[in-house]
Design a protein around this motif. Structure first.
Motif, PDB file in Angstrom:
ATOM      1  N   ASN A 233      -7.986  71.362  45.037  1.00  0.00           N
ATOM      2  CA  ASN A 233      -6.904  72.202  44.514  1.00  0.00           C
ATOM      3  C   ASN A 233      -6.770  71.966  43.020  1.00  0.00           C
ATOM      4  O   ASN A 233      -7.587  71.261  42.409  1.00  0.00           O
ATOM      5  N   GLY A 234      -5.748  72.535  42.418  1.00  0.00           N
ATOM      6  CA  GLY A 234      -5.568  72.399  40.985  1.00  0.00           C
ATOM      7  C   GLY A 234      -5.375  70.962  40.543  1.00  0.00           C
ATOM      8  O   GLY A 234      -5.809  70.585  39.450  1.00  0.00           O
ATOM      9  N   ASP A 235      -4.726  70.144  41.355  1.00  0.00           N
ATOM     10  CA  ASP A 235      -4.538  68.741  40.998  1.00  0.00           C
ATOM     11  C   ASP A 235      -5.873  68.001  40.942  1.00  0.00           C
ATOM     12  O   ASP A 235      -6.092  67.149  40.072  1.00  0.00           O
ATOM     13  N   VAL A 236      -6.758  68.313  41.872  1.00  0.00           N
ATOM     14  CA  VAL A 236      -8.089  67.702  41.847  1.00  0.00           C
ATOM     15  C   VAL A 236      -8.824  68.108  40.579  1.00  0.00           C
ATOM     16  O   VAL A 236      -9.450  67.279  39.905  1.00  0.00           O
ATOM     17  N   PHE A 237      -8.737  69.383  40.216  1.00  0.00           N
ATOM     18  CA  PHE A 237      -9.389  69.845  38.993  1.00  0.00           C
ATOM     19  C   PHE A 237      -8.836  69.101  37.767  1.00  0.00           C
ATOM     20  O   PHE A 237      -9.595  68.718  36.868  1.00  0.00           O
ATOM     21  N   GLY A 238      -7.523  68.938  37.709  1.00  0.00           N
ATOM     22  CA  GLY A 238      -6.932  68.234  36.578  1.00  0.00           C
ATOM     23  C   GLY A 238      -7.410  66.804  36.485  1.00  0.00           C
ATOM     24  O   GLY A 238      -7.735  66.306  35.396  1.00  0.00           O
ATOM     25  N   ALA A 239      -7.469  66.114  37.617  1.00  0.00           N
ATOM     26  CA  ALA A 239      -7.935  64.727  37.623  1.00  0.00           C
ATOM     27  C   ALA A 239      -9.401  64.648  37.229  1.00  0.00           C
ATOM     28  O   ALA A 239      -9.819  63.707  36.536  1.00  0.00           O
ATOM     29  N   VAL A 240     -10.193  65.619  37.656  1.00  0.00           N
ATOM     30  CA  VAL A 240     -11.616  65.643  37.290  1.00  0.00           C
ATOM     31  C   VAL A 240     -11.768  65.750  35.772  1.00  0.00           C
ATOM     32  O   VAL A 240     -12.609  65.058  35.173  1.00  0.00           O
ATOM     33  N   VAL A 241     -10.977  66.593  35.137  1.00  0.00           N
ATOM     34  CA  VAL A 241     -11.033  66.725  33.678  1.00  0.00           C
ATOM     35  C   VAL A 241     -10.746  65.392  33.007  1.00  0.00           C
ATOM     36  O   VAL A 241     -11.490  64.932  32.125  1.00  0.00           O
ATOM     37  N   GLU A 242      -9.654  64.735  33.410  1.00  0.00           N
ATOM     38  CA  GLU A 242      -9.239  63.508  32.739  1.00  0.00           C
ATOM     39  C   GLU A 242     -10.198  62.353  33.023  1.00  0.00           C
ATOM     40  O   GLU A 242     -10.533  61.578  32.124  1.00  0.00           O
ATOM     41  N   VAL A 243     -10.648  62.222  34.257  1.00  0.00           N
ATOM     42  CA  VAL A 243     -11.564  61.141  34.603  1.00  0.00           C
ATOM     43  C   VAL A 243     -12.915  61.356  33.928  1.00  0.00           C
ATOM     44  O   VAL A 243     -13.527  60.412  33.414  1.00  0.00           O
ATOM     45  N   GLY A 244     -13.392  62.603  33.917  1.00  0.00           N
ATOM     46  CA  GLY A 244     -14.654  62.887  33.248  1.00  0.00           C
ATOM     47  C   GLY A 244     -14.593  62.597  31.761  1.00  0.00           C
ATOM     48  O   GLY A 244     -15.535  62.031  31.179  1.00  0.00           O
ATOM     49  N   THR A 245     -13.499  62.972  31.121  1.00  0.00           N
ATOM     50  CA  THR A 245     -13.323  62.691  29.694  1.00  0.00           C
ATOM     51  C   THR A 245     -13.322  61.196  29.430  1.00  0.00           C
ATOM     52  O   THR A 245     -13.995  60.711  28.514  1.00  0.00           O
ATOM     53  N   ALA A 246     -12.577  60.441  30.243  1.00  0.00           N
ATOM     54  CA  ALA A 246     -12.501  58.994  30.067  1.00  0.00           C
ATOM     55  C   ALA A 246     -13.853  58.332  30.290  1.00  0.00           C
ATOM     56  O   ALA A 246     -14.267  57.442  29.523  1.00  0.00           O
TER      57      ALA A 246
END
Length: 259
Positions: A233-246
């Motif tokens: 869902n959208g929350d998973v997408f948001g976490a993917v962005v932040e974790v990938g960036t980190a």
């Protein structure tokens, strides 16, 4: 262009025509481009306090970049990260975990995830900027912001979780060709841009490794979340962005440490 404008309207605070704000199945394919735009804009304030390498304050510059990204996205991805951490951290079955994620408050798991990720991003980027010229610093930011969003393209290949409005709109919309093309272009950029920014072959190798690790981390996170929640869902997408960036920034910081 309508897809790009819709992506900018959905995933950033940048002004777009109201008629272009409706997301559609093709909106995600523009997300890596959104990452490039936001990374470039967030990098601008850093130039006021950092002149490259040891000139100025690389740590303050990193804070401005990370804070700028949060402002430019309205904290959208950070909010998703906190919600996912609360849902997965609860240890509840999928339906109950999703209900927790829909609550407006942020729990202990969410706070811990946000603090940890932001500290990692700032510290890692600060280490990179302390050993980089301005073009190389910009390349690092662009690779990190884009890598997390290419991770979302891969995450969108999975079914949507129950009750996910955003997931229903975009999950599965990025075809295998789009995912492969975005990944290849990102890896090619990781190998070429450091050289164009004044780096050497070792810098290019570390940049490519940063992209590879970021995509591996986001793939693992997506698989775990989809298994626990029954989809994305959208929350998973948001976490993917932040974790990938980190993850990308951490590997880039390792690169300046060991080369």
């Amino acid at each position: 262009m309508s897809g790009l404008l819709a992506a900018l309207g959905l995933f950033s605070v940048l002004p777009v025509p109201a008629s272009a704000r409706t997301p559609g199945p093709g909106v995600l394919r523009w997300l890596p481009v959104v990452g490039l735009v936001l990374g470039a804009l967030a990098f601008v304030p850093a130039l006021a306090v950092w002149r490259g390498s040891d000139g100025g304050s690389p740590l303050l510059a990193a804070v401005l970049v990370v804070g700028g990204l949060a402002l430019l996205t309205r904290g959208l991805h950070l909010d998703g990260t906190a919600d996912l951490a609360d849902g997965l951290g609860s240890g509840r079955p999928a339906e109950q975990a999703l209900a927790i994620m829909r609550r407006p408050d942020v729990g202990a798991f969410g706070v811990a995830a946000l603090v940890g990720l932001l500290l990692v991003q700032v510290a890692a980027l600060g280490a990179v900027l302390a050993d980089s010229c301005r073009p190389a610093g910009l390349v690092a930011v662009l690779l990190a912001t884009t890598a997390g969003r290419v991770g979302v393209l891969h995450a969108a290949a999975r079914p949507a979780a129950t009750g996910s409005s955003l997931g229903v709109l975009v999950a599965g919309s990025a075809s295998a060709g789009v995912r492969a093309t975005a990944t290849v272009l990102l890896l090619a950029a990781a190998g070429g841009l450091p050289l164009a920014g004044g780096g050497n072959a070792a810098d290019a190798v570390w940049a490519a490794a940063a992209v590879g690790v970021a995509l591996a981390m986001t793939t693992a996170l997506t698989a775990h979340a989809a298994r626990r929640l029954g989809g994305v869902n959208g929350d998973v997408f948001g976490a993917v962005v932040e974790v990938g960036t980190a993850a990308a920034l951490v590997v880039l910081a390792a690169g300046v440490t060991w080369t």
